[in-house]
Design a protein around this motif. Sequence first.
Motif, short mmCIF file in Angstrom:
data_model
loop_
_atom_site.label_atom_id
_atom_site.label_comp_id
_atom_site.label_asym_id
_atom_site.label_seq_id
_atom_site.Cartn_x
_atom_site.Cartn_y
_atom_site.Cartn_z
N ARG A 24 -11.63 -39.96 -14.66
CA ARG A 24 -12.00 -38.98 -15.68
C ARG A 24 -13.35 -39.36 -16.27
NH1 ARG A 24 -6.16 -38.10 -18.56
NH2 ARG A 24 -5.19 -37.17 -16.74
N THR A 53 -14.91 -42.16 -19.47
CA THR A 53 -13.87 -43.14 -19.79
C THR A 53 -14.20 -44.54 -19.28
OG1 THR A 53 -12.59 -42.72 -17.77
CG2 THR A 53 -12.09 -41.35 -19.72
N VAL A 112 -9.82 -44.46 -16.98
CA VAL A 112 -8.75 -43.47 -17.08
C VAL A 112 -8.85 -42.57 -15.86
CG1 VAL A 112 -7.74 -41.61 -18.44
CG2 VAL A 112 -8.82 -43.55 -19.60
N GLY A 152 -6.74 -39.52 -13.32
CA GLY A 152 -5.65 -38.59 -13.06
C GLY A 152 -5.08 -39.02 -11.72
N LYS A 196 -1.51 -34.00 -12.09
CA LYS A 196 -2.13 -35.32 -12.14
C LYS A 196 -1.53 -36.09 -13.31
CE LYS A 196 -6.55 -34.25 -10.02
NZ LYS A 196 -7.99 -34.19 -10.20
N GLU A 248 -1.34 -39.23 -15.92
CA GLU A 248 -2.31 -40.09 -16.59
C GLU A 248 -2.12 -41.54 -16.13
OE1 GLU A 248 -3.78 -40.61 -21.13
OE2 GLU A 248 -1.67 -41.09 -20.74
N TYR A 249 -3.23 -42.20 -15.86
CA TYR A 249 -3.28 -43.60 -15.42
C TYR A 249 -4.37 -44.26 -16.25
CZ TYR A 249 -4.01 -47.48 -12.07
OH TYR A 249 -4.13 -48.70 -11.47
N VAL A 250 -3.97 -45.19 -17.12
CA VAL A 250 -4.94 -45.80 -18.04
C VAL A 250 -4.95 -47.32 -17.84
CG1 VAL A 250 -5.55 -46.16 -20.47
CG2 VAL A 250 -4.51 -44.00 -19.76
N ARG A 301 0.25 -45.40 -20.22
CA ARG A 301 0.13 -43.96 -20.42
C ARG A 301 0.25 -43.64 -21.91
NH1 ARG A 301 2.10 -40.01 -16.79
NH2 ARG A 301 3.77 -39.55 -18.26
N SER A 302 -0.41 -42.59 -22.34
CA SER A 302 -0.36 -42.20 -23.75
C SER A 302 1.04 -41.84 -24.20
CB SER A 302 -1.32 -41.03 -24.02
OG SER A 302 -2.65 -41.43 -23.81
#
Length: 180
Positions: free
Chosen positions: A95, A98, A102, A104, A112, A114-116, A131-132
């Motif tokens: 993304r 970021t 971060v 998708g 997609k 979320e992958y953080v 993930r959030s």
Amino acid sequence: MRPLSHSMLGLLTAIAFTGCAANAPMPHVDHLDLQRYMGAWYVIAAIPSYPERHAYNAVESYALLPDGKIQTTFRFRQGSFDGPLRTMHPVGTVRPGTGQAVWGMQFVWPIKAEYVVAYVNADYGNVIVARSKRDYVWIMARTPGLPEAVYQQLTARVAALGYDTHKLRKVPQQWPEPGP
């Protein structure tokens, strides 16, 4: 219509803020060096997604594609060290804005996940992916095991991110894998 009592208003406010905190954006590392991040990562512990809840020898591998996307191979044994081999091949898309931390992660079009990258140590030897929603988290390392003190430090980081660490499952790792 009756006005809300102060205690009821306080309770509703607390519930609202609790809900917001649970989905507050997950903090991520300022900058992820994608070249250093590529390669194999052993899953040491996780609050796992449904398909990986009984995973053994779980390894996630990343390869940078010419278009900047990340080809991922997630492989694990189902249920035991000699259980059937399962693999998934999602594709990550960084993304913008970021610091490349971060992504998708697409398992099925058009969704997609979320992958953080919430933490990576200086030598890129261990990482926390989160993930959030604070529903799933992964502690991974370049080796199939970690010293207990390092594992405890990573677990404390996971707790500080807002996760219930009692839900963490250590992923059994045994290498080399047993033969057929």
